[in-house]
Scaffold this active site. Structure first.
Site, PDB file in Angstrom:
ATOM      1  N   ARG A 242       0.536  -1.316   0.009  1.00 14.05           N
ATOM      2  CA  ARG A 242       0.384  -0.230  -0.288  1.00 14.05           C
ATOM      3  C   ARG A 242       0.639   1.714   0.225  1.00 14.05           C
ATOM      4  O   ARG A 242       0.806   1.577  -0.801  1.00 14.05           O
ATOM      5  CB  ARG A 242      -1.124   0.202   1.107  1.00 14.05           C
ATOM      6  CG  ARG A 242      -2.147  -0.891   1.111  1.00 14.05           C
ATOM      7  CD  ARG A 242      -2.983  -0.893   2.265  1.00 14.05           C
ATOM      8  NE  ARG A 242      -3.453   0.560   2.591  1.00 14.05           N
ATOM      9  CZ  ARG A 242      -5.090   0.123   2.468  1.00 14.05           C
ATOM     10  NH1 ARG A 242      -5.851  -0.887   1.775  1.00 14.05           N
ATOM     11  NH2 ARG A 242      -5.496   1.218   2.409  1.00 14.05           N
TER      12      ARG A 242
ATOM     13  N   TYR B   1       0.556 -13.877   0.504  1.00 16.32           N
ATOM     14  CA  TYR B   1       0.946 -13.273  -0.939  1.00 16.32           C
ATOM     15  C   TYR B   1       2.155 -12.628  -0.546  1.00 16.32           C
ATOM     16  O   TYR B   1       2.223 -12.085  -0.657  1.00 16.32           O
ATOM     17  CB  TYR B   1      -0.021 -12.861  -1.922  1.00 16.32           C
ATOM     18  CG  TYR B   1      -0.959 -11.727  -1.881  1.00 16.32           C
ATOM     19  CD1 TYR B   1      -0.383 -10.347  -1.658  1.00 16.32           C
ATOM     20  CD2 TYR B   1      -2.130 -11.783  -0.953  1.00 16.32           C
ATOM     21  CE1 TYR B   1      -1.456  -9.182  -0.938  1.00 16.32           C
ATOM     22  CE2 TYR B   1      -3.201 -10.829  -0.305  1.00 16.32           C
ATOM     23  CZ  TYR B   1      -2.221  -9.469  -0.682  1.00 16.32           C
ATOM     24  OH  TYR B   1      -3.595  -8.087   0.005  1.00 16.32           O
TER      25      TYR B   1
ATOM     26  N   ASP C   5     -13.677   4.767  -0.283  1.00 17.76           N
ATOM     27  CA  ASP C   5     -14.991   3.541   1.691  1.00 17.76           C
ATOM     28  C   ASP C   5     -15.735   5.036   1.957  1.00 17.76           C
ATOM     29  O   ASP C   5     -16.335   4.499   1.888  1.00 17.76           O
ATOM     30  CB  ASP C   5     -14.161   3.980   2.052  1.00 17.76           C
ATOM     31  CG  ASP C   5     -13.096   2.139   1.750  1.00 17.76           C
ATOM     32  OD1 ASP C   5     -13.220   1.414   1.033  1.00 17.76           O
ATOM     33  OD2 ASP C   5     -12.527   1.627   3.162  1.00 17.76           O
TER      34      ASP C   5
HETATM   35  C1  LIG Z   1      -8.047  -6.274   5.882  1.00 18.80           C
HETATM   36  C2  LIG Z   1      -8.641  -5.422   4.017  1.00 18.80           C
HETATM   37  C3  LIG Z   1      -7.893  -5.687   3.059  1.00 18.80           C
HETATM   38  C4  LIG Z   1      -7.867  -5.420   2.113  1.00 18.80           C
HETATM   39  N1  LIG Z   1      -7.312  -5.419   0.904  1.00 18.80           N
HETATM   40  C5  LIG Z   1      -8.134  -4.920  -0.125  1.00 18.80           C
HETATM   41  C6  LIG Z   1      -7.438  -5.615  -1.080  1.00 18.80           C
HETATM   42  O1  LIG Z   1      -6.600  -6.361  -1.253  1.00 18.80           O
HETATM   43  N2  LIG Z   1      -8.381  -4.791  -2.899  1.00 18.80           N
HETATM   44  C7  LIG Z   1      -8.382  -4.214  -2.195  1.00 18.80           C
HETATM   45  O2  LIG Z   1      -9.156  -3.065  -3.107  1.00 18.80           O
HETATM   46  N3  LIG Z   1      -8.664  -3.177  -1.582  1.00 18.80           N
HETATM   47  C8  LIG Z   1      -8.712  -4.389   0.047  1.00 18.80           C
HETATM   48  N4  LIG Z   1      -8.956  -3.394   1.373  1.00 18.80           N
HETATM   49  C9  LIG Z   1      -9.813  -2.029   0.894  1.00 18.80           C
HETATM   50  C10 LIG Z   1      -8.570  -0.675   1.081  1.00 18.80           C
HETATM   51  O3  LIG Z   1      -8.138  -0.743   1.828  1.00 18.80           O
HETATM   52  C11 LIG Z   1     -10.217   0.157   0.773  1.00 18.80           C
HETATM   53  O4  LIG Z   1     -11.009  -0.010   0.667  1.00 18.80           O
HETATM   54  C12 LIG Z   1      -9.405   1.492   0.662  1.00 18.80           C
HETATM   55  O5  LIG Z   1      -8.300   2.130   0.657  1.00 18.80           O
HETATM   56  C13 LIG Z   1     -10.430   2.769   0.769  1.00 18.80           C
HETATM   57  O6  LIG Z   1      -9.496   3.541   0.080  1.00 18.80           O
HETATM   58  P1  LIG Z   1     -10.074   5.477   0.440  1.00 18.80           P
HETATM   59  O7  LIG Z   1      -8.553   6.445   0.188  1.00 18.80           O
HETATM   60  O8  LIG Z   1     -11.597   5.659   0.469  1.00 18.80           O
HETATM   61  O9  LIG Z   1     -10.299   4.967   2.248  1.00 18.80           O
HETATM   62  P2  LIG Z   1      -9.063   5.201   3.380  1.00 18.80           P
HETATM   63  O10 LIG Z   1      -7.436   4.526   2.422  1.00 18.80           O
HETATM   64  O11 LIG Z   1      -9.864   5.250   4.333  1.00 18.80           O
HETATM   65  O12 LIG Z   1      -8.570   7.005   3.592  1.00 18.80           O
HETATM   66  C14 LIG Z   1      -8.799   7.846   3.635  1.00 18.80           C
HETATM   67  C15 LIG Z   1      -7.961   8.854   3.589  1.00 18.80           C
HETATM   68  O13 LIG Z   1      -8.417  10.537   4.501  1.00 18.80           O
HETATM   69  C16 LIG Z   1      -8.406  10.524   5.538  1.00 18.80           C
HETATM   70  N5  LIG Z   1      -9.165  11.253   6.863  1.00 18.80           N
HETATM   71  C17 LIG Z   1      -9.881  10.963   7.445  1.00 18.80           C
HETATM   72  N6  LIG Z   1     -10.382  12.041   7.739  1.00 18.80           N
HETATM   73  C18 LIG Z   1     -10.678  13.113   7.181  1.00 18.80           C
HETATM   74  C19 LIG Z   1     -10.316  14.470   7.620  1.00 18.80           C
HETATM   75  N7  LIG Z   1     -11.466  14.292   9.004  1.00 18.80           N
HETATM   76  N8  LIG Z   1     -10.021  15.269   7.129  1.00 18.80           N
HETATM   77  C20 LIG Z   1      -8.773  15.133   5.780  1.00 18.80           C
HETATM   78  N9  LIG Z   1      -8.808  14.144   6.078  1.00 18.80           N
HETATM   79  C21 LIG Z   1      -9.304  12.492   6.331  1.00 18.80           C
HETATM   80  C22 LIG Z   1      -7.702  10.167   6.264  1.00 18.80           C
HETATM   81  O14 LIG Z   1      -6.034   9.915   6.931  1.00 18.80           O
HETATM   82  C23 LIG Z   1      -7.109   8.462   4.939  1.00 18.80           C
HETATM   83  O15 LIG Z   1      -5.866   9.487   4.561  1.00 18.80           O
HETATM   84  C24 LIG Z   1      -8.970  -4.095   2.034  1.00 18.80           C
HETATM   85  C25 LIG Z   1      -9.153  -3.780   3.114  1.00 18.80           C
HETATM   86  C26 LIG Z   1      -8.839  -4.393   4.664  1.00 18.80           C
HETATM   87  C27 LIG Z   1      -9.655  -3.511   6.013  1.00 18.80           C
END
Ligand SMILES: Cc1cc2nc3c(=O)[nH]c(=O)nc-3n(C[C@H](O)[C@H](O)[C@H](O)COP(=O)(O)OP(=O)(O)OC[C@H]3O[C@@H](n4cnc5c(N)ncnc54)[C@H](O)[C@@H]3O)c2cc1C
Length: 395
Positions: free
Chosen positions: A105, A214, A292
């Protein structure tokens, strides 16, 4: 030039920033963390995801750091019996034009952030926490915890599973504890016991849990995830650490190879799995959600990060095509809402599929593997996902 504000600089926020900068929009990203630091974990990127990364212009850079696993196997939780699986991953380039890869990641986030900074040097604002959002007829404003406000033409909430922007727009969170926790750890490949395949993706299946491991980062790291049924841990967080003793205990009765991997992990983290019903809407006027924040999912289909990257590509195309921001956000939601809901529900189904009572005996397991992991069953479950083209889907 239109100016978009992004709350959250994770994989989704960074991919969105890149997608919009590529199309000539001005973008600023507000990330609460003081430094860009992804959790040390692996992520699988299926061919639809590598296709989306290619559309963003970063796949070649990432491929250098990623892993194409040689093959896939299923192993039975207690006896360790191994079935070689039909693997859509190794056929991916022929079937879908893009590979199935595994990525560390932090590498994915770094590649995205570097590409953003090449296009706009000061686009990423670290240590800036978003505490609110408001919108007017002519624009939208992000409010930050230091009292500052920033105005733009539209806001994208990419602030993750606990999204404050989602709360501000649509109130509560319909999270339901799934009765499972995910253990995860990453270890240098040389710490992986020699009897365990280092170049394969392995799915261990059991009655009340499953384990996946993996290789990552050109084969120099191994990712371990153990998802176990357990009802007393309800914290949904990337940073909650657990002990090896607790992890061994949760995997009691599992094969010695699983325990050897737990022993080899320098640190172990635990995440409570919460299921959520897909949202019916995630856009209001000049504010929308992505990743997410819009469609939190269980990890059982390995599509959460991939969905966030696909969102970014489709959002960029919509903003390019529709000059009115609210229309563009609505068309982006329309294009993405059904496909993401289907994946969220598919991940819920997999939670049940992976933890099956038939796996109590080898005879039951053989029937189960023939049924659920046959070539046809795998194609039926995954092909619609892998053929999705974020760069071409109708908008
Ligand atoms: C165990 C596990 C395994 C996974 N394996 C996979 C996989 O193999 N393949 C896959 O596609 N997905 C996988 N996922 C899912 C994936 O990790 C998430 O769907 C992905 O990280 C979503 O990205 P995002 O940017 O939407 O959210 P996030 O990665 O959560 O990023 C959100 C960001 O917003 C910031 N933030 C939050 N609130 C605020 C605020 N108030 N002000 C400013 N910044 C803020 C946070 O600090 C963070 O940097 C897995 C998840 C888990 C739990």
């Amino acid at each position: 030039m239109k100016h978009l504000l992004i709350a959250g600089g994770g994989i989704g926020g960074m991919a969105a920033a890149l997608s919009l900068l590529n199309r000539g929009f001005d973008v600023d990203v507000y990330e609460q963390a003081p430094e860009l630091k992804e959790v040390g974990a692996g992520v699988q990127i299926s061919p639809n995801g590598t296709r989306a990364l290619h559309a963003l212009g970063v796949f070649d850079e990432l491929q250098r750091l990623s892993c194409n696993t040689k093959s896939k196997e299923v192993r039975l939780w207690n006896t360790g019996r191994t079935w070689k699986l039909f693997d859509l991953g190794t056929e991916a380039i022929d079937r879908y034009g893009f590979p199935y890869v595994t990525v560390y990641r932090p590498d994915l986030l770094q590649v995205l952030a570097d590409a953003v900074r090449i296009r706009k040097r000061d686009a990423i604002h670290l240590g800036r926490r978003v505490v609110g959002v408001t919108q007017q007829d002519s624009g939208a404003t992000l409010h930050l915890d230091d009292g500052a406000s920033v105005a733009g033409d539209g806001v994208i909430g990419a602030d993750g599973v606990h999204s404050g922007i989602r709360r501000a727009l649509f109130n509560g969170d319909n999270a339901r504890f799934f009765g499972m926790i995910a253990w995860r750890g990453v270890m240098p490949i040389e710490r992986v016991p020699v009897q365990i395949s280092r170049d394969k993706a392995t799915n261990w299946i059991g009655v009340g849990g499953h384990v996946v491991h993996y290789p990552l980062r050109a084969g120099t790291l191994m990712n371990f995830v153990g998802i176990m049924e357990r009802s007393d841990w309800r914290v949904e967080s990337w940073t909650e650490q657990g002990t090896a003793e607790e992890c061994h205990h949760d995997h009691r009765g599992w094969h010695a190879d699983v325990h050897a991997l737990i022993e080899a992990a320098p640190s172990l983290f635990k995440w409570a799995l919460m299921g959520r019903e897909p949202m019916k809407q995630w856009t209001k006027g000049r504010v929308t959600l992505l990743g997410d924040a819009a469609h939190p999912t269980l990890p059982m289909l390995a599509q959460g990060a991939v969905m966030a990257i696909e969102d970014a590509v489709v959002l960029g195309r919509c903003l390019d095509k529709y000059s009115d921001i609210a229309t563009a956000f609505q068309r982006y939601q329309d294009a993405r809402i059904d496909v993401t809901a289907r994946k969220v529900l598919g991940a819920n189904d997999n939670a049940i599929r992976f933890h099956n009572p038939a796996l109590a005996t080898e005879a039951g397991a053989t029937i189960y593997v023939d049924r659920e992991w046959s070539r046809d069953a795998i194609i039926r479950r995954y092909e619609w996902i892998f053929t999705y083209a974020a760069d071409a889907v109708s908008i």
